[in-house]
Design an enzyme around this catalytic site. Sequence first.
Site, PDB file in Angstrom:
ATOM      1  N   GLU A 115       0.835  -1.206   0.000  1.00  0.00           N
ATOM      2  CA  GLU A 115       0.000   0.000   0.000  1.00  0.00           C
ATOM      3  C   GLU A 115       0.866   1.251   0.000  1.00  0.00           C
ATOM      4  OE1 GLU A 115      -2.287   0.751   3.512  1.00  0.00           O
ATOM      5  OE2 GLU A 115      -0.682   0.184   4.868  1.00  0.00           O
ATOM      6  N   ASP A 162       5.097  -2.291   4.780  1.00  0.00           N
ATOM      7  CA  ASP A 162       4.534  -3.201   5.788  1.00  0.00           C
ATOM      8  C   ASP A 162       5.128  -4.603   5.672  1.00  0.00           C
ATOM      9  OD1 ASP A 162       3.021  -1.115   6.673  1.00  0.00           O
ATOM     10  OD2 ASP A 162       1.141  -1.811   5.794  1.00  0.00           O
ATOM     11  N   GLU A 191      -4.888  -3.200   9.564  1.00  0.00           N
ATOM     12  CA  GLU A 191      -6.184  -3.723   9.117  1.00  0.00           C
ATOM     13  C   GLU A 191      -6.221  -5.245   9.019  1.00  0.00           C
ATOM     14  OE1 GLU A 191      -6.109   0.512   7.493  1.00  0.00           O
ATOM     15  OE2 GLU A 191      -4.689  -1.121   7.788  1.00  0.00           O
ATOM     16  N   HIS A 198       0.556  -4.630   9.450  1.00  0.00           N
ATOM     17  CA  HIS A 198      -0.510  -3.889   8.755  1.00  0.00           C
ATOM     18  C   HIS A 198      -1.742  -3.948   9.650  1.00  0.00           C
ATOM     19  CE1 HIS A 198      -2.924  -2.265   5.536  1.00  0.00           C
ATOM     20  NE2 HIS A 198      -3.686  -3.351   5.479  1.00  0.00           N
ATOM     21  N   HIS A 225       2.657   4.618   0.932  1.00  0.00           N
ATOM     22  CA  HIS A 225       3.240   5.163   2.160  1.00  0.00           C
ATOM     23  C   HIS A 225       3.830   6.542   1.883  1.00  0.00           C
ATOM     24  CE1 HIS A 225       2.783   1.143   3.886  1.00  0.00           C
ATOM     25  NE2 HIS A 225       3.058   1.664   5.062  1.00  0.00           N
ATOM     26  N   HIS A 251       0.708   6.311  10.203  1.00  0.00           N
ATOM     27  CA  HIS A 251       0.980   5.644   8.929  1.00  0.00           C
ATOM     28  C   HIS A 251       1.984   6.455   8.122  1.00  0.00           C
ATOM     29  CE1 HIS A 251       0.189   3.356   5.263  1.00  0.00           C
ATOM     30  NE2 HIS A 251       0.120   4.512   4.630  1.00  0.00           N
ATOM     31  N   GLU A 295       7.277   4.408  11.306  1.00  0.00           N
ATOM     32  CA  GLU A 295       7.563   3.570  10.147  1.00  0.00           C
ATOM     33  C   GLU A 295       8.752   4.104   9.350  1.00  0.00           C
ATOM     34  OE1 GLU A 295       3.695   1.149   8.736  1.00  0.00           O
ATOM     35  OE2 GLU A 295       3.732   3.239   8.093  1.00  0.00           O
TER      36      GLU A 295
END
Length: 259
Positions: A31, A42, A119, A117, A33, A172, A177
Amino acid sequence: MNKHLLANMTWQEYQSKIKDSILILPIGSTEQHGPHLPLGVDAMLAENMSLAIAEKINAVVAPTVSYGYKSLPASGGGPMFPGTIDLKGATVVSLVSDLLEEFLHDGWKKILMVSCHYENEAFLAEAADLIMRNRTDEFPKILLTNWWDNLDESIMPQIFDEIEFPGWALEHAAITETSMMMHFAPELVREEFIIDEGMEGPPTYQCFPPSPTLIPQSGCLHTARSSTAEKGRLIVGNSTHNIVSFLEKEFFAKVEITD
């Protein structure tokens, strides 16, 4: 060649590890970033965190699951960004269930899923529960964890020494990260594209279809400014230490915890 990676082993080498080792399954996503980090953050963090854990215990790290459940707009950007490749929840449950069943069939008694991740977590828990709910013996046992739930509060001021902690919903592609990627793969961090952009706060609801104006066009939910490799090293070291501690408790592994 990393000695902990299942993919680097022959089948005989793999088989010889099963009786006395822990199997670690890293699970991430693909995804967006923001403009300064790659799509595979991730998955990269999941694999590298798993390898950091494996360095301290007797563990085998399985190939990383690099796709995950739908990235929601207010916690990752969602489908509005090219390169965010999502799976349906039922697909995640089915995929991870199949993998866990295969590992159990091979004879693994101690399995750790490392998720990076957010979710994914409900679906990973569902997969493990469906497989294990009718078992009554202590082993085999499956554990599920992540790095952010294993950070001590005492280190948070060192990580957010310049920028106030915005809450995990907005972290995020932000300081944690980005710092971890600076530690693990600095060559993949485009520091020149780090910007001061983000959301004031996450919404208290989800909207379908998502509004294209919900988050900035950059995909950043909060700034990554003040990220450093040293902060990444601190995050990885602290969370790894705490994960190894509960593995010792749950799996009765003879591990040596080092700083």
